[in-house]
Design an enzyme around this catalytic site. Structure first.
Site, PDB file in Angstrom:
ATOM      1  N   ILE A   1       4.335  -5.250   8.205  1.00 53.19           N
ATOM      2  CA  ILE A   1       5.204  -6.368   8.554  1.00 53.19           C
ATOM      3  C   ILE A   1       4.631  -7.135   9.738  1.00 53.19           C
ATOM      4  O   ILE A   1       5.033  -8.251  10.007  1.00 53.19           O
ATOM      5  CB  ILE A   1       6.639  -5.903   8.898  1.00 53.19           C
ATOM      6  CG1 ILE A   1       6.658  -4.987  10.115  1.00 53.19           C
ATOM      7  CG2 ILE A   1       7.310  -5.244   7.709  1.00 53.19           C
ATOM      8  CD1 ILE A   1       8.049  -4.837  10.717  1.00 53.19           C
ATOM      9  N   ASP A   2       3.660  -6.519  10.450  1.00 50.05           N
ATOM     10  CA  ASP A   2       3.155  -7.116  11.689  1.00 50.05           C
ATOM     11  C   ASP A   2       2.121  -8.217  11.453  1.00 50.05           C
ATOM     12  O   ASP A   2       1.760  -8.935  12.388  1.00 50.05           O
ATOM     13  CB  ASP A   2       2.527  -6.031  12.572  1.00 50.05           C
ATOM     14  CG  ASP A   2       3.566  -5.087  13.138  1.00 50.05           C
ATOM     15  OD1 ASP A   2       4.757  -5.412  13.088  1.00 50.05           O
ATOM     16  OD2 ASP A   2       3.180  -4.008  13.632  1.00 50.05           O
TER      17      ASP A   2
ATOM     18  N   GLY B   1      -3.625   3.234   9.132  1.00 48.80           N
ATOM     19  CA  GLY B   1      -3.859   4.661   8.980  1.00 48.80           C
ATOM     20  C   GLY B   1      -4.189   5.007   7.539  1.00 48.80           C
ATOM     21  O   GLY B   1      -5.132   5.755   7.258  1.00 48.80           O
TER      22      GLY B   1
END
Lengths: 351, 351, 351, 351
Positions: B129-130, B107
Site C-alpha cells: 500500500i506504500d 520481504g
C-alpha cells in the site's frame, strides 16, 4: 497581472479542484488578480461580462465539491459570428485580462484556439469524463466516472445473481470506450462492448448461454457509442399523441431487444445517465486536477500560451492548442487492457 | 503444467484480484493446474504443505473482496536455515510445481529470489500500500489506501473546522511518504510531513498560527516515518504495573506534544492504523491488480522467470528479482507533486 | 427439527443477513437442521426440490453481501394449480420440513399463507425496498435504497447547479412514495412527487421558475407511481421496424416533456432503475435484517406459526399472515415527514 | 420575532441539517429573523457577541456538510459565575432575541436549562453520536457514527482474516454502548464489549481460542467505556523525559495486553478516534436532523419553551429541559439487540 478563468462544456468531477489550484498558485506565486468568468464563454457574450473575483477564501473548501463554482455552458460559442466574437474580445479587454485559463472539453479547446488567434493569450486545461483527450494519458473526472459506474455494476451484479438474469448496463462514452472498459473490468463484467469494436449479437448471446448452462448470471457493460455489426437497431421514444418519435439514448435497450429472444434468462437494461458526470471527485482525480490547475498557472507565469496542459506518463506537459482541437482519443486496438480482458476470459463481443 | 500461487507479507487491497487474474489467465490460455499455497511461505514450511486447488469457480466473485483468500504470513521465512529451505523445496517438488507466482512485498521478493536460486522458477508480483516498490510507478493497494485516508481526513476536517482545532492525522508509510502526500493533497491538508523531508516544528506551528489569526483551523497529515529536525521525540506506552514501556506507534502523538505549547488552538491527534490495509479495492486498484496478475501469467507461459512484474508509465513490464530486492522507492525530492504542493501553498514543514 | 428457508420476489439488500440470522439462531439454540430452498418457491416446484444445506460456515461472511445466496424467483407460484401445489407439499414432506421460513414481499406472503393452509407451518419475513408493508414501520432494504438514491441525487445536484438545469430523478415506489420522500429530503430536492399526492405540473413549474429567477437550479425527485392531476401522459418506447410500442418505464421522461415547454432552463431526466435493489446493505439494514431473521427463528422455536415478523416502533412483533396479505402501506397524508417537507419549503407538487 | 440559534459541545454529523431546518422553517412560516450565535455559548460570553445572520441562501447547500457552520465550543459555560451569566443575558437582550434554539449534548442542555431559568426562552435540540439521550430513541449523528465504525470494521475484518489475527476495534461511547453494539452487529463482530456489561477477559479469550481451533480469525468491538470485571487495567502514555504519564485513551490497547498472553494468534488494536464525529451525515441522519430542526421551529412558534425535542417511536415530541439534564441513556440489559446478539452467537464477554 490579471488572469481570467472559465469552465466550459459538460459537468466533470474535478473542475473546482482545477479552479482552486489555478487561483492559489497564481495568488501565491505572483500576486496576480484572478477573475472567474461565469457560465463558460457565455460569461463573455452578453451585454455585460459575468464575473466574480477569485481570492484565497473563495476557493477554500471547494476541492471536494463536484461541479463548478463558476457555472458552465455547453452551447455558448463566442465565435459563432464576427459581432459576437468582437464583443467577447471587447469584454476581455474591458476586464483587463492579460490571459485566460479555459477549462473544458473538445469544444472549449476549439473556441479557445480561435480566441487565442484573435489575440487573447490562452492556456487550456482539458476536461472530460470520457478520457478521450488526444495527447493526454488520463484526464481528471475519468477515475470518478469509473468509480460511479463500478459501484452501479456491483449493485446490478447482486441482483443479476439473485435472479439468474442477464443485466446490461450502459455507460457514457460516445466516441471512446474507456469508461466501459475500465468499469467493466473493475465490476467483473462478463462482456464489455466498446465503440471501437463492433460487436456480434450472437457472440454476446453465446457467452450468456454458456453461463446459463453453468447456472450463472451474466453482466454486459456497454459504452453508449457501441454498435452491433451490420448497423445499430434504433429504439425510439414517443410521447403519446405526439407525431415526433425521439431516439432513445439507450443502446442498452436496443441490445436488450436483440438478446432477449436468444436467451432463456430475463434480460434487464439500465442506463446510468447523468450520475456519471457529477459528485465529489475521487482522491485520484483531486490530485490530478490539482496538478492540471497548478501546471496551467505555471504556463501562464512562464508566458507559454496557446497550449493545453497534458499528462504524459506520470509527467505533466503541454501541447499546442492547434494540435489537439477536434480530435478524440479512442482505445487503441492493441491496448494492453483489451489484451488483459481477453486473456482473463472477458468477451469483447468479437465473433 | 502446474503453477503455485501464494501471497506473503501484510494485507493489501487487490491481492484477491491478482490471484483471480493469474488463475483465470492460466486456466484459459494453457489449461494449467493452479495450486494455491496457504498462508504465504508458511504453507511450504510445515510437516505437510497447506494448499487448495484454484479453479474458475473458486476465484469467481473475489475481485471486490479485500484481503487474500489464500491467507498470508509476514514472518514465515523458509530460508531461515538450510533444513527449512530443503523442506520447502521438497514440498514444492512433491506438489509437482513447475513454477511459483509469489505476490508480496520486499520481504517476499527477497525470499522469492532465494527460492529461485534454489531452482524453483518464480514470477514475483509486487504488493504494497506504500507505493514504494523500486521500478514500479504505481502499485495496487496504494490508491485504496489513499482513498481510505482521504475519507478520514475529510471527516477530521469538519470536526477541526467546527471546533477551530489543529487536527493531526498519521498515515502509514514508514520509509516513503506517498500515502501522506497524495491523501494530504486530496484531503486539503495544510501541512504534509514526509519521511523524506525532516520537518521543523516551528515551521509547522507558524502555519497553524497564521491560520489561527485568520480564524481558520489547520490539518496536518504526517507519514509514520516522518521525523523532526534534530531527532524524534519518543512517546512511550506503559501498562500500569509493568516495568516495560513500549514505544507508541504514533508520531502524531509526539507532534501533538510538541505543537500544543506553541498554539492557542487545541491540538488533536488521530492514528489511522490498520484500516489503511484492508477493505475492498478501488476500481483503479482492481484494474491494476488484474493487469499485474495477468502479466504474471504471461511471464509464466513465456518461461520468463525470476522476474517481478512492474508498471512503467502506463505499460506493464518486468525486472529481474535480483535488481529489486531490499530496496525502497522514496518520493524523489524533485517530484512534481512536491512542487505542486508548495506552489499551491501547502507546507511541507520546511524551515 | 428440520427447517426450510427460502427467499422470494425481487432482490432486496439484507436478504443474506436474514438467512444468516435465521440459520445461526436455529443452529445455536435448538440444533435444528436448516435447509435452504433455492430460487424461491420455484425450488419446490420442479421434478426434484432444489436445496442446499445451511450450516454455520455457509452463512459466514454473507452479512455484507447484497442479493440472496439462495437465489430468488418472482414468478414461481406453487399455488397456480392443484397439481403444482400438491407437488410442492410433497417435496416439503420428502425433505422432512417441520416448518418453512419464507422471506419475501406481498406475493411471497400470499403464497406462504396458502401453503400454511395446506399444512406446512410457516413464518414469514417481509421484504421490500419500498417500505410499504402493512403493520411494519420500517422494512430492511429501504434504508439502503434511500442511501443509493440520495447518492445519485447528490451527483445530479452538482451537475444541475453547474449548468443551471432542472434535474428530474425517478425512484422506485410504484404504490408508495417512501423512497422518493426520504431520499428527496436527504438529497435536498426542491420538489418531491409521490404516488399518494397527484401533482400539478403548473405547481412544479412555478417552483422551478421562481428558482430560475434567483439564479438557482432545481431538482425534482419523483416516485415511479406518481401521476399528474388529470391523468398520466404516456411515453412509449418503440423498436424501429416493430409494430409494437412499449410503455417506457419513466414517469421522469413524461414529466420532462411536460415541464420543458414551461421553463427556460434545460430539463433532464434520469431513471435510476435496478441499482436501487442491489448492493451491500447499510449498517442500519444489516442490524434490522438480523433482528428480523432472529425473530423468525424465535417464532419457529416457540411454535408460533402462520405469522409474519414486523417492526412496531422499535420493537419486533408479529402479525397473522392472513391479515397482511395483498395490502400496501402508503405514506399517510398526515405523516410528519410530509408536514416537515412543506414547512421547510419543499414542494409536494400541490396546486 | 428574532430567534437565536447556536450549536454547543462536540462535533456531530447533522448539526448543519438542524440549523438549516430551523432557519428555513422559521423564515418561511413566520418571517422571523434568525441570528446564528458563533462557537456555542462562547459567542455570548466575550466583550461583544459573535453572530452571523442566517437567511435562506446562507443555509442552502449545507444539508450534506459535516460539522457546524456556526462553530462550536465544548468548554464555554456562561453560568460559571454570576458576572458571566449576566453578561450573556445582556448580550441576548442587546441582540433582541425573543428565544434561543440550543443544539447540543448533555452539557449544552444543562446550560440551556439554567439560561431559561434566567428568563431567555429556550428550545433544546439534543445532539450526540452516542445515542444516549434520555427520552429519545434515536439521535441524529448516531447512524453516521455507526456507518463510519462499520466501514472500519469491514476493513479490519479482511486484514484479520488474511493474517488469522484477533483484531480489536475501539469505538466511542463512554457511558453507553450503542455505537459498539450496532456497529459490532453490522460489522459481524464476534465479541462486543459495552460499558453496560463488565466483561470477563477469559470469556473473550475463550471465544477467540475456539475460533482459532476452527481456523478462523476473530474481531472484538469494544466501546471506550467498557471495563473488565475486577477493574480496568490502565495503559499510560509517557513522553520521554517528561515526568507525567498520561492515560492512554485506548481500552483497546489494555485489552490487547490482557488477551495476547492467552492466545496463539497475534492481537492488534485500533482506536478509531475522532473520525467517528465528523463527515457528511447519512441520509437517515439528514432526515432525522431535519425533523428535529423543524420541530424546534414549531415549538418556538407555538411558544412551547424550555423543552427539548425528542423522538419517541417514530414520532417527534418534546420533554421539559428540567427532566433531561444530567442523565444518560444506557443500553437496557433487556434490550432486544442484546438478546439478538446472544441468540445468533455473538459474545458479550459474559463469563
Amino acid at each position: 497581472m490579471r488572469i481570467g478563468v472559465l469552465t466550459g462544456g459538460g459537468d466533470c468531477p474535478g473542475l473546482n479542484a482545477v479552479i482552486r489550484a489555478v487561483t492559489k498558485s497564481l495568488l501565491r506565486q505572483c500576486g496576480a488578480e484572478v477573475i472567474g468568468i461565469r457560465n463558460g464563454f457565455a460569461g463573455l457574450m452578453g451585454e455585460v461580462p459575468q464575473t466574480r473575483p477569485l481570492d484565497w477564501d473563495s476557493v477554500s473548501g471547494i476541492l471536494m465539491q463536484g461541479g463548478t463554482m463558476l457555472g458552465t455552458s455547453n452551447k455558448a460559442n463566442p465565435l459563432r459570428d464576427e459581432a459576437t466574437a468582437e464583443q467577447a474580445m471587447a469584454h476581455a479587454r474591458s476586464l483587463g485580462l492579460d490571459a485566460l485559463v479555459a477549462i473544458g472539453g473538445d469544444g472549449t479547446m476549439a473556441i479557445a484556439h480561435g480566441i487565442a488567434q484573435r489575440g487573447l493569450p490562452i492556456v487550456g486545461v482539458p476536461k472530460t469524463i470520457d478520457n478521450d483527450i488526444v495527447g493526454c494519458e488520463r484526464s481528471f473526472g475519468f477515475d470518478t466516472a469509473v468509480a460511479t459506474v463500478t459501484e452501479a455494476i456491483e449493485r446490478l451484479q447482486t441482483t443479476g445473481q439473485s435472479h439468474g438474469r442477464v443485466m446490461i448496463v450502459e455507460t457514457m462514452g460516445r466516441y471512446a470506450g474507456w469508461i466501459a472498459l475500465e468499469a467493466g473490468l473493475a465490476g467483473a463484467a462478463d462482456v464489455i462492448l466498446l465503440p471501437e469494436i463492433d460487436y456480434s449479437v450472437e457472440a454476446v448471446a453465446a457467452v450468456c448461454r454458456e453461463r446459463e448452462r453453468r447456472g450463472r448470471h451474466s453482466l454486459v457493460c456497454i459504452g453508449e457509442g457501441a454498435k452491433p455489426r451490420g448497423g445499430a437497431m434504433t429504439v425510439e421514444r414517443r410521447v403519446a399523441d405526439s407525431p415526433d418519435p425521439v431516439r432513445l439514448g439507450g443502446v442498452a435497450h436496443a441490445l436488450r431487444e436483440q438478446l432477449q429472444p436468444l436467451l432463456e434468462s430475463e434480460v434487464r437494461a439500465t442506463v446510468l445517465g447523468h450520475v456519471q458526470r457529477g459528485g465529489t471527485p475521487t482522491p485520484f482525480d483531486r490530485v490530478l486536477a490539482t496538478q492540471f490547475g497548478n501546471e496551467a498557472a505555471q504556463l501562464v507565469m512562464a508566458g507559454q500560451f496557446n497550449r493545453m496542459v497534458t499528462l504524459q506518463g506520470e509527467r505533466l506537459a503541454s501541447l499546442p492548442l492547434a494540435e489537439v482541437a477536434h480530435q478524440s482519443r479512442q482505445v487503441p486496438l492493441d491496448h494492453p487492457l483489451l489484451r488483459t480482458a481477453r486473456q482473463i476470459g472477458v468477451s469483447l463481443g468479437e465473433g
